[in-house]
Design an enzyme around this catalytic site. Structure first.
Site, short mmCIF file in Angstrom:
data_model
loop_
_atom_site.label_atom_id
_atom_site.label_comp_id
_atom_site.label_asym_id
_atom_site.label_seq_id
_atom_site.Cartn_x
_atom_site.Cartn_y
_atom_site.Cartn_z
N LYS A 38 96.24 -17.43 35.85
CA LYS A 38 97.49 -17.68 36.59
C LYS A 38 98.45 -16.48 36.52
CE LYS A 38 97.47 -22.75 36.22
NZ LYS A 38 98.29 -23.94 35.86
N TYR A 69 96.89 -27.08 45.84
CA TYR A 69 97.36 -28.16 44.96
C TYR A 69 97.73 -29.42 45.74
CZ TYR A 69 97.52 -25.30 40.69
OH TYR A 69 97.20 -24.55 39.57
N PHE A 128 106.68 -32.02 39.90
CA PHE A 128 106.61 -30.59 39.60
C PHE A 128 105.93 -29.79 40.70
CE2 PHE A 128 103.01 -32.75 37.53
CZ PHE A 128 101.93 -32.06 38.07
N ARG A 154 86.99 -26.29 30.73
CA ARG A 154 88.19 -27.04 30.32
C ARG A 154 88.34 -27.00 28.80
NH1 ARG A 154 91.03 -29.44 34.27
NH2 ARG A 154 92.16 -30.75 32.80
N THR A 160 96.67 -29.16 28.80
CA THR A 160 97.60 -28.68 29.83
C THR A 160 98.86 -28.08 29.20
OG1 THR A 160 96.81 -30.48 31.24
CG2 THR A 160 98.80 -29.34 31.94
N ARG A 213 94.87 -21.58 26.45
CA ARG A 213 96.27 -21.99 26.64
C ARG A 213 97.06 -21.88 25.34
NH1 ARG A 213 95.04 -26.88 30.95
NH2 ARG A 213 95.55 -25.70 32.84
N ASN A 255 100.90 -21.96 32.05
CA ASN A 255 99.89 -22.24 31.03
C ASN A 255 98.61 -21.41 31.22
OD1 ASN A 255 98.96 -23.57 33.27
ND2 ASN A 255 98.85 -25.61 32.33
N HIS A 284 93.82 -22.09 35.10
CA HIS A 284 93.49 -23.33 35.80
C HIS A 284 91.99 -23.55 35.71
CE1 HIS A 284 92.93 -26.25 39.08
NE2 HIS A 284 91.88 -25.51 39.40
N GLU A 329 87.16 -26.28 45.46
CA GLU A 329 88.06 -25.17 45.09
C GLU A 329 87.36 -23.82 45.26
OE1 GLU A 329 89.55 -26.27 41.21
OE2 GLU A 329 90.73 -27.91 42.05
#
Ligand code: GDP
Length: 141
Positions: A13, A53, A61, A89, A95, A106, A116, A119, A130
């Site tokens: 990110k 998203y 948010f 993950r 998160t 993270r 964070n 993704h 995606e």
């Protein structure tokens, strides 16, 4: 082309790219045994971030998230490994970086719920959607 179940989609990110952590994060990805099938640096428009998203459109948010994701360049990736969705993950961590386990990306690179660092797709179905949002078949090597 690998079995779809072995592929996931990830983003380094804007916060992590801006902080100069791209190389360190890629090293973690390599050390964890992922094979990179596609990778590029992009700068999303607000509209592109909103499309990506779209499932979060109703969440409070959403404006903050899409503004942030379109604020600066990020690195998009198609990653291959056995059980890639779960493996990625697990490497990302929770998160909220404050709740992420030691050794996760993270925990090491994330600053807040919004910023964070990374993704990752939450299912094989979304991984396929995606990956195809950002990469053509020709870009998967
Ligand atoms: P993930 O799958 O772990 O990335 O988490 P979610 O699918 O629940 O949320 C998607 C992304 O939205 C997260 O990675 C965060 O960047 C962002 N997000 C989630 N909750 C919040 C929040 O409460 N505030 C802000 N600013 N961003 C959030």
């Amino acid at each position: 082309m690998a079995e779809q179940g072995n592929l996931t989609f990830g983003i380094i990110k804007p916060d992590a790219v801006r902080a100069g952590n791209t190389g360190r994060i890629i090293q973690h990805i390599t050390d964890a045994g992922f094979r990179t099938r596609a990778m590029k640096l992009i700068h999303m428009t607000l509209e592109e971030a909103e499309g990506f998203y779209a499932v979060h459109r109703e969440r409070p948010f959403f404006p903050e998230l899409t503004r942030f994701m379109s604020s600066a360049p990020c690195v998009v990736m198609a990653l291959e490994k056995d059980n890639a969705v779960k493996a990625w993950r697990d490497l990302m961590g929770a998160t909220d970086p404050a709740k992420a386990d030691d050794g996760t990306l993270r925990k090491e690179f994330g600053a807040s719920m919004g910023e964070n660092a990374v993704h990752g797709s939450d299912s094989e179905e979304n991984a396929a959607i995606e990956i195809s949002y950002f990469f053509s078949r020709l870009e998967l090597v």
